[in-house]
Enzyme design. Sequence first.
Site, PDB file in Angstrom:
ATOM      1  CB  SER A 164      -1.147  -0.027   1.300  1.00  0.00           C
ATOM      2  OG  SER A 164      -2.047   0.292   1.230  1.00  0.00           O
ATOM      3  CE  LYS A 195       0.445   4.843  -1.764  1.00  0.00           C
ATOM      4  NZ  LYS A 195      -0.576   4.585  -2.795  1.00  0.00           N
ATOM      5  CD1 TRP A 245      -7.798   4.103  -2.945  1.00  0.00           C
ATOM      6  CD2 TRP A 245      -9.533   4.445  -3.759  1.00  0.00           C
ATOM      7  NE1 TRP A 245      -7.784   4.696  -2.072  1.00  0.00           N
ATOM      8  CE2 TRP A 245      -9.259   5.105  -2.468  1.00  0.00           C
ATOM      9  CE3 TRP A 245     -10.166   4.669  -4.548  1.00  0.00           C
ATOM     10  CZ2 TRP A 245      -8.788   6.892  -2.369  1.00  0.00           C
ATOM     11  CZ3 TRP A 245     -10.360   6.350  -4.767  1.00  0.00           C
ATOM     12  CH2 TRP A 245     -10.535   6.969  -3.641  1.00  0.00           C
ATOM     13  CG  HIS A 291      -5.534  -2.811  -0.348  1.00  0.00           C
ATOM     14  ND1 HIS A 291      -4.662  -2.176  -0.924  1.00  0.00           N
ATOM     15  CD2 HIS A 291      -5.388  -2.018   1.364  1.00  0.00           C
ATOM     16  CE1 HIS A 291      -3.648  -1.504  -0.923  1.00  0.00           C
ATOM     17  NE2 HIS A 291      -4.227  -0.854   0.948  1.00  0.00           N
TER      18      HIS A 291
END
Length: 424
Positions: A256, A260, A347, A398
Amino acid sequence: MRTLILTTLLALTHTATAQEPNYDEARVPAFDLPDPLVRQDGTRVVDAAGWPARRAELLALFEQHVYGRLPDHDLALDVEVVDTDDTALGGRATRRQLVVRLGSGERAVAIELLVYAPNDRDGPAATFLGLNFKGNHTVHADPAIRIPTSWLADDAGFGVEDHRASDAGRGRRARRWPVEHIVERGYAFATAYYGDIDPDFDDGFRNGVHALVDEQRDGASWGSIGAWAFGLSRLLDALATLPEVDAARVAVVGHSRLGKTALWAGATDPRFALVISNDSGCGGAALSRRRYGETVAAITRRFPHWFCARYASYAGAEDALPVDQHELIAAIAPRPVYVASAEQDRWADPRGEFLAARAAEPVYALFGLPGLGTDALPEPGTASTAGRIGYHLRSGTHDLTHEDWEHFLEFADRHLRARPSDRR
Ligand code: GCU
């Protein structure tokens, strides 16, 4: 008055519509991706020898427009081993806990690093290094794991009250971190709580590692992703002091926002031998220009402190970004990189993550290296691990699961040769 109310209502309705995420492929706008091989002066990189300079150009663009500048590496670094136990995990591992101090004086930052290395190894082990969200003590039930003393977001489910962690959180996130299994497969596992590096809230960059660097902030100053990535590099410095860790074979992994971060750390620090991002989405592996799921507007509204201030100016103007996220993946080349998505994690735009991985392929081709090895989004449950760019789409939401780890381990086996029997 009535006009004012009406105008306000209209504005609110408009904003609500504008904020509605797009989950419809048909509404993804047409866009042109910047070509990772074309330099800013318009000329083209044609061979591997031309890549380092182009990579430096791309990193500078990501610094200037997305994550902010990373500071110089000349901060004082002190590594203290505070715990060593070679009978951990039922005798299979050596546990170490380190306090990694950055900077000096009152503002010094202390990062707790937890390491398990397999006892059954014939030399320093390849290692997975990943930041965690809730404290080192949450990754495994081992009662010896130290509890963070830094700020945490309140979360009763993890025993965090008044921003302080407690024993109630011990082992609560173990399902995300199959430590025994990783160790059994011949790898060491290292983790630190991301808030030790920089607490994840917008405080005007006064705490965490930001406080260590005296700077006049501007539109390209570093945000939290930059801070966490910088911290990962310092943790790699610390790991390099341990005889059980092979610092030349460290995989940086994150989920998540920390996915990044893993990409940015891996792109900027070529010492990371393998880079793995899980469900990293917007500002991670997903192409910004698709505007599918989370957008630059949405992420900079909720999490402005993750990025440099200038990034927010691309909200609704993604085509003006001088880079897109496939170039972040490309900046890792020729090192192996793995992008993982989850089918229901719309998302994070799984297709956008896949397409970014694919669009990084021409850079690997410069080195004669295979990229993804597939043009089509893999079926859920299948992984593409044969090339230098790995990818899988997991069914479900997720999360970071054992299934994800199975694929990461398989990819690492190919590229880091962890098993003693596989070692050359
Ligand atoms: C939010 C955010 C994502 C991020 C995620 C996380 O959903 O919008 O960009 O990846 O939090 O880090 O958990």
